[in-house]
Design an enzyme around this catalytic site. Structure first.
Site, PDB file in Angstrom:
ATOM      1  N   VAL A   1       0.808  -1.459   0.049  1.00 53.86           N
ATOM      2  CA  VAL A   1      -0.053  -0.132   0.012  1.00 53.86           C
ATOM      3  C   VAL A   1       0.972   1.244   0.078  1.00 53.86           C
ATOM      4  O   VAL A   1       0.684   2.167  -0.668  1.00 53.86           O
ATOM      5  CB  VAL A   1      -0.976   0.169   1.309  1.00 53.86           C
ATOM      6  CG1 VAL A   1      -1.715   1.261   1.253  1.00 53.86           C
ATOM      7  CG2 VAL A   1      -1.862  -1.321   1.219  1.00 53.86           C
TER       8      VAL A   1
ATOM      9  N   LYS B   1      -6.634  -1.674   9.382  1.00 51.78           N
ATOM     10  CA  LYS B   1      -7.922  -1.724  10.018  1.00 51.78           C
ATOM     11  C   LYS B   1      -7.828  -2.339  11.344  1.00 51.78           C
ATOM     12  O   LYS B   1      -8.574  -2.166  12.020  1.00 51.78           O
ATOM     13  CB  LYS B   1      -8.798  -2.862   9.083  1.00 51.78           C
ATOM     14  CG  LYS B   1      -8.100  -4.109   8.532  1.00 51.78           C
ATOM     15  CD  LYS B   1      -7.732  -3.972   7.091  1.00 51.78           C
ATOM     16  CE  LYS B   1      -6.460  -4.735   6.728  1.00 51.78           C
ATOM     17  NZ  LYS B   1      -6.260  -5.262   5.285  1.00 51.78           N
TER      18      LYS B   1
ATOM     19  N   GLU C   1     -10.204   5.682   5.035  1.00 49.84           N
ATOM     20  CA  GLU C   1     -11.088   5.097   4.018  1.00 49.84           C
ATOM     21  C   GLU C   1     -10.734   3.751   3.424  1.00 49.84           C
ATOM     22  O   GLU C   1     -11.457   2.816   3.162  1.00 49.84           O
ATOM     23  CB  GLU C   1     -11.403   6.001   2.719  1.00 49.84           C
ATOM     24  CG  GLU C   1     -12.080   5.597   1.510  1.00 49.84           C
ATOM     25  CD  GLU C   1     -13.381   5.504   2.004  1.00 49.84           C
ATOM     26  OE1 GLU C   1     -14.187   6.621   2.247  1.00 49.84           O
ATOM     27  OE2 GLU C   1     -14.047   4.515   2.137  1.00 49.84           O
TER      28      GLU C   1
ATOM     29  N   GLY D   1     -10.779  -2.046   0.221  1.00 51.70           N
ATOM     30  CA  GLY D   1      -9.931  -1.454  -0.519  1.00 51.70           C
ATOM     31  C   GLY D   1     -10.111  -0.207  -1.297  1.00 51.70           C
ATOM     32  O   GLY D   1     -10.348   0.913  -0.825  1.00 51.70           O
TER      33      GLY D   1
ATOM     34  N   ILE E   1     -13.210   0.542  -2.705  1.00 46.94           N
ATOM     35  CA  ILE E   1     -14.572   1.087  -2.611  1.00 46.94           C
ATOM     36  C   ILE E   1     -14.604   2.179  -1.778  1.00 46.94           C
ATOM     37  O   ILE E   1     -14.211   2.084  -0.416  1.00 46.94           O
ATOM     38  CB  ILE E   1     -15.307  -0.187  -2.256  1.00 46.94           C
ATOM     39  CG1 ILE E   1     -15.129  -1.466  -3.227  1.00 46.94           C
ATOM     40  CG2 ILE E   1     -16.853   0.246  -2.273  1.00 46.94           C
ATOM     41  CD1 ILE E   1     -15.866  -2.556  -2.646  1.00 46.94           C
TER      42      ILE E   1
ATOM     43  N   GLU F   1      -2.898 -10.521   3.645  1.00 46.40           N
ATOM     44  CA  GLU F   1      -2.275  -9.917   4.854  1.00 46.40           C
ATOM     45  C   GLU F   1      -1.075 -10.342   4.777  1.00 46.40           C
ATOM     46  O   GLU F   1      -0.733 -11.657   4.346  1.00 46.40           O
ATOM     47  CB  GLU F   1      -3.116 -10.106   6.081  1.00 46.40           C
ATOM     48  CG  GLU F   1      -4.401  -9.551   5.942  1.00 46.40           C
ATOM     49  CD  GLU F   1      -4.187  -7.949   5.721  1.00 46.40           C
ATOM     50  OE1 GLU F   1      -3.903  -7.138   6.809  1.00 46.40           O
ATOM     51  OE2 GLU F   1      -4.901  -7.426   4.937  1.00 46.40           O
TER      52      GLU F   1
ATOM     53  N   LYS G   1     -13.024  -5.236   9.741  1.00 44.96           N
ATOM     54  CA  LYS G   1     -13.727  -4.422   8.715  1.00 44.96           C
ATOM     55  C   LYS G   1     -15.091  -4.378   9.291  1.00 44.96           C
ATOM     56  O   LYS G   1     -15.705  -3.346   9.414  1.00 44.96           O
ATOM     57  CB  LYS G   1     -13.538  -4.927   7.590  1.00 44.96           C
ATOM     58  CG  LYS G   1     -12.003  -4.865   6.949  1.00 44.96           C
ATOM     59  CD  LYS G   1     -12.039  -5.478   5.747  1.00 44.96           C
ATOM     60  CE  LYS G   1     -10.498  -5.161   5.085  1.00 44.96           C
ATOM     61  NZ  LYS G   1     -10.126  -6.197   4.049  1.00 44.96           N
TER      62      LYS G   1
ATOM     63  N   GLY H   1      -5.432  -4.937  -3.062  1.00 47.16           N
ATOM     64  CA  GLY H   1      -4.643  -4.916  -4.268  1.00 47.16           C
ATOM     65  C   GLY H   1      -4.120  -3.471  -3.926  1.00 47.16           C
ATOM     66  O   GLY H   1      -4.353  -2.785  -3.565  1.00 47.16           O
TER      67      GLY H   1
HETATM   68  N1  HSE Z   1      -6.136  -8.893   2.804  1.00 51.10           N
HETATM   69  C1  HSE Z   1      -7.171  -7.836   2.704  1.00 51.10           C
HETATM   70  C2  HSE Z   1      -8.036  -8.583   1.618  1.00 51.10           C
HETATM   71  C3  HSE Z   1      -6.366  -6.660   2.193  1.00 51.10           C
HETATM   72  O1  HSE Z   1      -7.712  -9.383   1.165  1.00 51.10           O
HETATM   73  O2  HSE Z   1      -9.214  -8.025   1.341  1.00 51.10           O
HETATM   74  C4  HSE Z   1      -7.271  -5.652   1.852  1.00 51.10           C
HETATM   75  O3  HSE Z   1      -7.835  -5.055   3.127  1.00 51.10           O
END
Ligand code: HSE
Length: 391
Positions: A11, A98, A122, A127, A129, A183, A198, A295
């Site tokens: 990221v 997160k 955000e 991701g 969205i 991750e 999340k 991604g």
């Molecule tokens: N490991 C997370 C996923 C990355 O696959 O959604 C994005 O938060």
């Protein structure tokens, strides 16, 4: 605005890339140039076009020219301590982390509010969205009843590759890792912990009170079998890892579990790395958010959008706040009723609408029942598969 990036992994490097490739656009959007002054990482990047690496956090903390920091380190140690000290010093912090938001969001948001700066996240859910902004802004004209969705790109990618392409779990996971979806420790994806964090963030935003992610009942996809997915097809359903939270009279229910999602529900058709989030509101009805849930560039684009927003609001706190929840606010989900898919060993005589894919076993979808009522329905048959039907 001079900024720093902490963590130059998937990221963080994506954020650097966008800020360089979209420099002019970002300057127009933010109203001033955004310049990366430091990148904090313990690793060396001799081939990077950036030449501003440091291994010392104090360089960033003590440089009064740095007004904003992107935290893309992940985890809580040392990200929590660093973030707290940066906010206390009056620097905006933008994060994709997160775990940190779910665990310490209340405290960090409170510091940001007291200092009239911003702690924005955000990129922490969905991701690329936009889902945090809609919950704190666009959808505030409606009471929210529930948020249900596919919140993890890695597991959705694995399930899609296994079901549609016939790949093994291991093959699909290793592809998701290569593509930078998972991750650092993919256990967080496949055991549902990432979806759980999340879900806690979305529930805290949607209903205004902090939901402790560690108290959300959570099950990942490791026990889902190919046979389960074959039965799902027979019942016109997909198998998805779902995170859900629902408002009830005296609190909130939340859960993470693999589920049968009927084809008639849009979430059922969300495949690969894509996430889909359905928000149901009193006045607005159902609103669906869909896009790439993981991604490098999709996630980094969400971080950059927060950077631009914080630069635009550098003297104001964008109001995002949830308060501590009273004891018992997160309700015990045991009494929630669902339809259940049950895969049973034995004779299917006496079961209505049962289907079978092999001798000596069959599956049914129950009426809406609590989990405790399953044994009675199974009537002494061995239960070899079980999932909620959601959606
Ligand atoms: N490991 C997370 C996923 C990355 O696959 O959604 C994005 O938060």
């Amino acid at each position: 605005m001079k900024i720093a990036i902490m963590g130059f992994g998937t990221v963080g490097s994506g954020v650097g890339e966008i800020l360089v490739s979209q420099k002019e656009e970002m300057t127009k959007k933010a109203g001033e140039p955004i310049e990366v002054k430091y990148i904090l990482d313990l690793r060396d990047f001799p081939d990077s076009p950036f030449k501003c690496f440091t291994k010392n956090f104090e360089d960033i903390l003590n440089d009064d020219e740095v007004g904003l920091v992107v935290e893309a380190m992940g985890g809580t140690v040392p990200a929590y301590d660093f973030t707290k000290r940066l906010l206390t010093k009056g620097k905006h912090v933008i994060t994709s982390n997160k775990e940190l938001v779910a665990k310490h969001g209340t405290e960090l948001l409170t510091i940001a509010r007291e200092k009239s700066i911003n702690y924005l996240f955000e990129a922490s859910v969905g991701g690329g969205i936009p889902i945090i902004r809609p919950l704190i802004s666009s959808l505030t004209g409606s009471g929210i009843n529930s948020v249900v969705g596919i919140l993890n790109g890695t597991t959705n990618y694995i399930l899609t590759q296994m079901i549609d392409k016939g790949k093994t779990f291991e093959e699909a996971l290793s592809e998701a890792q290569e593509k930078g979806y998972s991750e650092k420790d993919p256990t967080n994806d496949i055991e549902g912990f990432d979806t759980c964090r999340k879900t806690a963030i979305l529930a805290s935003l949607a209903f205004g009170k902090a939901i402790d992610s560690e108290k959300i009942p959570t099950e990942g996809i490791t026990k889902v079998t190919l046979e389960d997915t074959m039965y799902a097809e027979k019942f016109s359903c997909s198998v998805k890892l779902i995170g859900e939270c629902r408002k009830a009279e005296n609190g909130v229910f939340a859960r993470v579990c693999p589920a049968f999602v009927p084809y008639s529900n849009l979430i059922s058709n969300v495949n690969g790395v894509f996430n889909g989030i359905m928000v149901d509101g009193d006045e607005v009805g159902s609103v669906m958010f869909y896009g790439r849930g993981a991604g490098k560039l999709p996630t980094a684009s969400a971080v950059v959008s927060d950077v631009v927003d914080a630069v635009k609001h550098k003297d104001t706190n964008i109001r995002i706040l949830w308060t501590d929840a009273p004891e018992g606010y997160l309700l015990d989900g045991k009494d929630c009723k669902y339809k259940f898919y049950l895969r049973l060993k034995g004779d299917m005589n006496g079961f209505e609408n049962a289907v079978s894919i092999a001798d000596g076993e069959f599956a049914v979808i129950t009426d809406e029942i609590t989990e405790a009522e399953i044994e009675e329905i199974a009537k002494g048959h061995e239960i070899i598969g079980k999932m909620r039907v959601i959606g």
